[in-house]
Design a protein around this motif. Structure first.
Motif, PDB file in Angstrom:
ATOM      1  N   LYS A 292      50.121  44.651  53.915  1.00  0.00           N
ATOM      2  CA  LYS A 292      50.514  43.594  52.981  1.00  0.00           C
ATOM      3  C   LYS A 292      49.334  42.692  52.616  1.00  0.00           C
ATOM      4  O   LYS A 292      49.198  42.283  51.462  1.00  0.00           O
ATOM      5  N   ASP A 293      48.455  42.396  53.573  1.00  0.00           N
ATOM      6  CA  ASP A 293      47.314  41.528  53.278  1.00  0.00           C
ATOM      7  C   ASP A 293      46.400  42.169  52.245  1.00  0.00           C
ATOM      8  O   ASP A 293      45.908  41.493  51.318  1.00  0.00           O
ATOM      9  N   ALA A 294      46.141  43.465  52.391  1.00  0.00           N
ATOM     10  CA  ALA A 294      45.287  44.153  51.417  1.00  0.00           C
ATOM     11  C   ALA A 294      45.941  44.190  50.038  1.00  0.00           C
ATOM     12  O   ALA A 294      45.266  44.037  49.010  1.00  0.00           O
ATOM     13  N   LEU A 295      47.267  44.357  50.000  1.00  0.00           N
ATOM     14  CA  LEU A 295      47.974  44.382  48.719  1.00  0.00           C
ATOM     15  C   LEU A 295      47.920  43.018  48.037  1.00  0.00           C
ATOM     16  O   LEU A 295      47.694  42.920  46.830  1.00  0.00           O
ATOM     17  N   LEU A 296      48.105  41.937  48.805  1.00  0.00           N
ATOM     18  CA  LEU A 296      48.032  40.597  48.221  1.00  0.00           C
ATOM     19  C   LEU A 296      46.626  40.300  47.710  1.00  0.00           C
ATOM     20  O   LEU A 296      46.461  39.632  46.682  1.00  0.00           O
ATOM     21  N   SER A 297      45.620  40.776  48.416  1.00  0.00           N
ATOM     22  CA  SER A 297      44.246  40.581  47.945  1.00  0.00           C
ATOM     23  C   SER A 297      44.039  41.309  46.621  1.00  0.00           C
ATOM     24  O   SER A 297      43.359  40.792  45.715  1.00  0.00           O
ATOM     25  N   ALA A 298      44.603  42.511  46.483  1.00  0.00           N
ATOM     26  CA  ALA A 298      44.492  43.249  45.223  1.00  0.00           C
ATOM     27  C   ALA A 298      45.219  42.515  44.100  1.00  0.00           C
ATOM     28  O   ALA A 298      44.719  42.439  42.969  1.00  0.00           O
ATOM     29  N   MET A 299      46.392  41.963  44.395  1.00  0.00           N
ATOM     30  CA  MET A 299      47.115  41.170  43.390  1.00  0.00           C
ATOM     31  C   MET A 299      46.313  39.943  42.992  1.00  0.00           C
ATOM     32  O   MET A 299      46.254  39.570  41.807  1.00  0.00           O
ATOM     33  N   ASP A 300      45.693  39.300  43.981  1.00  0.00           N
ATOM     34  CA  ASP A 300      44.885  38.120  43.704  1.00  0.00           C
ATOM     35  C   ASP A 300      43.744  38.465  42.747  1.00  0.00           C
ATOM     36  O   ASP A 300      43.490  37.747  41.774  1.00  0.00           O
ATOM     37  N   SER A 301      43.076  39.577  43.002  1.00  0.00           N
ATOM     38  CA  SER A 301      41.973  39.990  42.138  1.00  0.00           C
ATOM     39  C   SER A 301      42.462  40.301  40.725  1.00  0.00           C
ATOM     40  O   SER A 301      41.799  39.960  39.732  1.00  0.00           O
ATOM     41  N   ALA A 302      43.638  40.925  40.622  1.00  0.00           N
ATOM     42  CA  ALA A 302      44.174  41.269  39.301  1.00  0.00           C
ATOM     43  C   ALA A 302      44.554  40.024  38.507  1.00  0.00           C
ATOM     44  O   ALA A 302      44.305  39.936  37.295  1.00  0.00           O
ATOM     45  N   LEU A 303      45.127  39.029  39.173  1.00  0.00           N
ATOM     46  CA  LEU A 303      45.583  37.829  38.463  1.00  0.00           C
ATOM     47  C   LEU A 303      44.441  36.891  38.107  1.00  0.00           C
ATOM     48  O   LEU A 303      44.602  36.031  37.229  1.00  0.00           O
ATOM     49  N   GLN A 304      43.301  37.033  38.762  1.00  0.00           N
ATOM     50  CA  GLN A 304      42.159  36.199  38.403  1.00  0.00           C
ATOM     51  C   GLN A 304      41.641  36.516  37.008  1.00  0.00           C
ATOM     52  O   GLN A 304      40.904  35.727  36.418  1.00  0.00           O
ATOM     53  N   GLU A 305      42.036  37.665  36.487  1.00  0.00           N
ATOM     54  CA  GLU A 305      41.623  38.058  35.134  1.00  0.00           C
ATOM     55  C   GLU A 305      42.436  37.339  34.059  1.00  0.00           C
ATOM     56  O   GLU A 305      42.104  37.431  32.874  1.00  0.00           O
ATOM     57  N   VAL A 306      43.516  36.646  34.469  1.00  0.00           N
ATOM     58  CA  VAL A 306      44.344  35.915  33.494  1.00  0.00           C
ATOM     59  C   VAL A 306      43.847  34.473  33.451  1.00  0.00           C
ATOM     60  O   VAL A 306      44.047  33.709  34.402  1.00  0.00           O
ATOM     61  N   PRO A 307      43.173  34.035  32.390  1.00  0.00           N
ATOM     62  CA  PRO A 307      42.597  32.677  32.352  1.00  0.00           C
ATOM     63  C   PRO A 307      43.679  31.601  32.235  1.00  0.00           C
ATOM     64  O   PRO A 307      44.716  31.802  31.602  1.00  0.00           O
TER      65      PRO A 307
END
Length: 691
Positions: A292-307
């Motif tokens: 779950k921690d790795a998945l949340l980190s991936a989500m975090d990286s994906a959402l950082q692309e939304v300004p």
């Protein structure tokens, strides 16, 4: 059971206690209004339910074995297989009476340590009170069955069953007796090793991470989106769409659905610039390594692309519970109390920047501190007087222009429909446009709003949060990769060094940490109460302070194993683990009661002190191992389970298993050694306590 008893009838008889004790527990739950759920039934240990019956059946078979010399795999004696029924009942009655007192007090001790759990309050009380009640009800039922049903059934199915002396176990028993005879001659070394292990467990326990409760994995994720408060609904919808598209791009995400605002829930109102995105995930077997921690980190990286998008990760049920319990939906939150809104906003910004630099902090954000633009209207009372107007007249016209009050009603049969009037662009903040708003000045005249009032744009907090009558701002943060306790300790130290609060302002930690502190404070009272209850029952059993304190040594022995189990499995010290320590204290003491009671009985029958200690420990080796292993194995499914909700039970089960195994091993060596040492120096010339 069969591995130790080597008798099918005896094993089945003991196993029958489990469903009967469970039926007793279910009836009690129905009577007292407890429901059957994960928490109320999750900690029931079948091994614990058969402990009393194991001791009774083992003693019945051992007494039968003492009456003849023959041994058989089925447990039947050769010379006296047709023992008279009346004689058999008398022998069984004597065997039960021999162990009834230690069994009764041993079970009473287990019950006593669960009673303080019923005094827990708050979230931990709602979670663990049903568990304590169910366990107490089931154990009491098993005790009644062990002293009534089991002897009655034994008189029919175990009349000629005897203790089976298998070569393997007898060899182990002889080896244990030889080892114990060496250990009792070196009490200093034995006690030194025990003390060293206990001190090591205290040091290791101080380094364990701490948390309120293990995070329950719901199998889904909720992303709380936050935009600027002035964001229009159409723009918010576009942001939510971008958020969903970013998440759907991850292979672990099956569905992502957003909801903007919560105007229909008055207790949890949320503006349209806020959103909840429910993320349904694929089965765990399809997730990337790291869980779950790795998945949340991936989500975090994906959402950082939304300004322009602020966000935080939580779970649907967890978010609702956190909002209802503390009002903070992140793992922890720093509450900043004070009066001045501008100063609170400045302090919140500084706290947010500091928390973002601390290892383990994620989704750091300020809540209830966002500032929005507003149009302020300040009436000129001299101008109002010249035109014969009142401030209320101006206020009413402004409300009508913004659509905030009813201008008239339309009658449609029995229906009355309110009609509001709004000026074009009324939702905007344009002082020039609003200054042109006409204000009625008598029946024939009109005057513009700008003539009788001063209009200007200013910024103010979006909303004011209060607690205990004081204004506050919350800086929330989720924690990843470390425990809550160490994070808060480090953050508190850094905040105290870098921020000097003005007079009348203060910090206070909330969220899960607040629940953790509340639970720990209450448990610091309940754990000593449980230990005191154990001691009082032990004193009532043996009537001497020295033997009661001697058996109390099982408590630190259990601590050694419990801490070692948590350390080896990488679990934090949580409320669930502390409840496990309370439970294992009572279970571990039971073996000490059985062992010391039999040693006292042998001394009363005339055995020398050393022989009584060695023979008593050797004879009680089988029931001690059976009760400890049965109780430990009963918790193994909880310790290794990966099903939903297992996170809550795993620390409790791990502590009980580790504590029981360590306490049993140390009890079999340290307790007889110290018993001999103490009785030689203190109790040699005193009467032997009643068995």
């Amino acid at each position: 059971l069969w591995a130790f008893l080597r008798n099918i009838a005896a094993s089945v008889l003991v196993a029958l206690v489990i469903p009967l004790a469970m039926a007793w527990a279910f009836i009690s739950m129905r009577v007292f209004g407890f429901s059957a759920n994960l928490m109320s039934l999750g900690a029931l240990d079948f091994g614990l339910l058969v402990d009393a019956s194991v001791v009774v059946v083992e003693n019945v078979m051992r007494k039968r074995g003492e009456k003849g010399d023959g041994e058989g795999e089925g447990g039947a004696a050769d010379a006296d297989a047709d023992e008279d029924a009346e004689v058999a009942r008398g022998r069984i009655r004597d065997a039960v009476q021999e162990v009834a007192r230690p069994v009764l007090f041993g079970i009473a001790i287990i019950v006593a340590v669960y009673i303080p759990i019923l005094a827990l309050q708050g979230t931990e009380g709602r979670m663990f009170r049903p568990m304590a009640f169910t366990v107490v009800a089931a154990i009491l039922g098993s005790l009644v069955l062990a002293l009534t049903f089991v002897p009655a059934a034994a008189s029919h199915v175990l009349r000629n069953a005897r203790e089976v002396h298998t070569p393997g176990f007898e060899k182990a028993r002889a080896g244990y007796r030889n080892f114990l005879s060496q250990a009792v001659g070196r009490p200093g070394a034995v006690f030194g090793v025990a003390v060293l292990l206990f001190v090591a467990s205290l040091v290791a326990g101080g380094r364990l991470g701490t948390e309120f409760m293990p995070r329950l994995d719901e199998g889904s994720v909720l992303v709380q989106g936050l935009r600027l408060p002035s964001t229009a609904l159409d723009e918010g919808t576009a942001y939510s769409g971008a958020l969903e598209r970013a998440l759907i791009g991850l292979p672990e995400v099956r569905v992502a659905v957003s909801k903007l605002g919560r105007p229909d829930l008055a207790t949890e109102a949320m503006g349209t610039y806020e959103s909840d995105t429910y993320v349904v995930l694929e089965p765990k077997g399809e997730w990337r390594s790291g869980g779950k921690d790795a998945l949340l980190s991936a989500m975090d990286s994906a959402l950082q692309e939304v300004p322009g998008l602020g966000y935080a990760f939580t779970q649907p049920i967890q978010m609702r519970l956190d909002e209802a319990e503390t009002g903070i939906t992140t793992d922890v939150g720093v509450k900043i109390f004070g009066e001045d809104a501008d100063l609170l906003a400045d302090l919140a910004g500084r706290v947010e920047r500091i928390l973002s630099t601390i290892p383990g902090a994620a989704d750091v954000r300020v809540t209830a501190a966002a500032r929005v633009k507003e149009l302020r209207v300040r009436v000129d009372r001299e101008a109002l007087a010249r035109y014969g107007l009142a401030a209320a007249d101006v206020g009413h016209q402004v409300e009508m222009a913004l659509g905030s009050s009813v201008a008239t009603r339309v009658v449609d049969g029995p229906r009355r429909i309110d009609v509001v009037v709004r000026v074009p662009g009324g939702n905007g903040i344009d002082p020039v446009l609003m200054a042109r708003l006409p204000i009625a000045n008598g029946p024939d005249g009109l005057v513009s709003l700008g003539t009788v009032a001063e209009l200007h744009v200013a910024e103010s907090p979006e909303a004011f949060a209060h607690e205990g009558g004081q204004r506050m701002v919350v800086v929330g943060a989720n924690i990843r990769g470390r425990d809550v306790g160490s994070f808060v300790e480090e953050a508190s130290s850094i905040l105290g060094q870098r921020i000097s609060l003005p007079s009348g302002y203060r910090f206070e930690w909330g969220g899960q940490y607040r629940n953790q502190q509340s639970a720990m404070q209450r448990l610091t009272i309940l754990v000593p109460v449980a230990i005191l209850a154990i001691y009082l029952l032990l004193f009532g059993t043996f009537g001497t302070i020295r033997q009661a304190l001697l058996i109390m040594l099982n408590v630190p022995f259990a601590v050694v194993g419990g801490v070692a189990a948590l350390w080896l499995t990488g679990l934090n010290l949580s409320t669930s683990a502390l409840i496990g320590f309370i439970a294992v204290f009572g279970i571990a003491v039971l073996n000490g009661v059985v062992l010391v009671s039999y040693i006292n009985q042998l001394r009363q029958e005339g055995s020398a002190l050393v022989d009584a200690v060695l023979d008593g420990a050797a004879v009680r080796l089988r029931p001690v191992l059976m009760t400890a292993l049965a109780a430990s194995l009963g918790f193994v499914p909880m310790a290794i389970s990966t099903s939903p909700g297992a996170e809550l039970q795993r620390p409790l089960a791990t502590v009980v298993i580790g504590g029981l195994l360590a306490a049993t091993m140390l009890t079999l060596v340290v307790l007889p050694t110290l018993y001999l040492w103490v009785e030689r120096r203190i109790g040699q010339d005193t009467a032997v306590p009643g068995a």
